[in-house]
Design a protein around this motif. Sequence first.
Motif, PDB file in Angstrom:
ATOM      1  N   MET A  58       0.850  -1.169   0.000  1.00 42.64           N
ATOM      2  CA  MET A  58       0.000   0.000   0.000  1.00 42.64           C
ATOM      3  C   MET A  58       0.900   1.238   0.000  1.00 42.64           C
ATOM      4  SD  MET A  58      -2.790   1.144   2.921  1.00 42.64           S
ATOM      5  CE  MET A  58      -2.615  -0.410   3.660  1.00 42.64           C
ATOM      6  N   ALA A  59       0.623   2.147  -0.886  1.00 38.13           N
ATOM      7  CA  ALA A  59       1.410   3.368  -0.989  1.00 38.13           C
ATOM      8  C   ALA A  59       1.121   4.288   0.200  1.00 38.13           C
ATOM      9  CB  ALA A  59       1.085   4.095  -2.293  1.00 38.13           C
ATOM     10  N   LYS A  60       2.141   4.983   0.632  1.00 41.54           N
ATOM     11  CA  LYS A  60       2.003   5.927   1.746  1.00 41.54           C
ATOM     12  C   LYS A  60       1.316   7.198   1.253  1.00 41.54           C
ATOM     13  CE  LYS A  60       4.187   7.959   5.619  1.00 41.54           C
ATOM     14  NZ  LYS A  60       3.005   8.568   6.116  1.00 41.54           N
ATOM     15  N   THR A  61       0.380   7.674   2.043  1.00 39.43           N
ATOM     16  CA  THR A  61      -0.270   8.943   1.723  1.00 39.43           C
ATOM     17  C   THR A  61       0.316  10.010   2.644  1.00 39.43           C
ATOM     18  OG1 THR A  61      -2.065   8.379   3.226  1.00 39.43           O
ATOM     19  CG2 THR A  61      -2.430   7.943   0.897  1.00 39.43           C
ATOM     20  N   PRO A  62       0.473  11.233   2.158  1.00 36.33           N
ATOM     21  CA  PRO A  62       1.072  12.280   2.987  1.00 36.33           C
ATOM     22  C   PRO A  62       0.158  12.690   4.136  1.00 36.33           C
ATOM     23  CG  PRO A  62       0.300  13.201   0.930  1.00 36.33           C
ATOM     24  CD  PRO A  62       0.119  11.712   0.834  1.00 36.33           C
TER      25      PRO A  62
ATOM     26  N   LYS B  63      -2.723  12.018  -7.759  1.00 33.01           N
ATOM     27  CA  LYS B  63      -1.968  10.844  -7.309  1.00 33.01           C
ATOM     28  C   LYS B  63      -2.601  10.226  -6.058  1.00 33.01           C
ATOM     29  CE  LYS B  63       2.696   9.469  -6.027  1.00 33.01           C
ATOM     30  NZ  LYS B  63       4.062   9.914  -5.779  1.00 33.01           N
ATOM     31  N   ILE B  64      -2.944  11.061  -5.086  1.00 31.30           N
ATOM     32  CA  ILE B  64      -3.568  10.564  -3.855  1.00 31.30           C
ATOM     33  C   ILE B  64      -4.954  10.005  -4.153  1.00 31.30           C
ATOM     34  CG2 ILE B  64      -4.492  11.235  -1.603  1.00 31.30           C
ATOM     35  CD1 ILE B  64      -2.165  13.268  -1.465  1.00 31.30           C
ATOM     36  N   GLY B  65      -5.726  10.690  -4.990  1.00 32.61           N
ATOM     37  CA  GLY B  65      -7.056  10.204  -5.361  1.00 32.61           C
ATOM     38  C   GLY B  65      -6.996   8.833  -6.011  1.00 32.61           C
ATOM     39  N   THR B  66      -6.015   8.628  -6.870  1.00 31.33           N
ATOM     40  CA  THR B  66      -5.846   7.331  -7.529  1.00 31.33           C
ATOM     41  C   THR B  66      -5.521   6.244  -6.509  1.00 31.33           C
ATOM     42  OG1 THR B  66      -5.124   8.394  -9.565  1.00 31.33           O
ATOM     43  CG2 THR B  66      -4.509   6.088  -9.278  1.00 31.33           C
TER      44      THR B  66
END
Length: 70
Positions: free
Chosen positions: A1-5, A20-23
Amino acid sequence: MAKTPTLRRGQRLPGNQRDKIGTELLRRYEQGRSVREICSETGYSIGRVRRLLQEAGVTFRARGGARSLS
């Protein structure tokens, strides 16, 4: 899972970062996570998660989750 800021309340995101975050949030939602689970994972508010998902082109599932047939 990608890290979100991590974002402060009311902090705005530049367009490319929003996309990018929405995707990433859309990917999580399509894997079966609920909006509330995504909020818990990211620390984002329900409103922010829903807006980012809408901008990413989500088709929201019906509310309520699994129901017992008994």
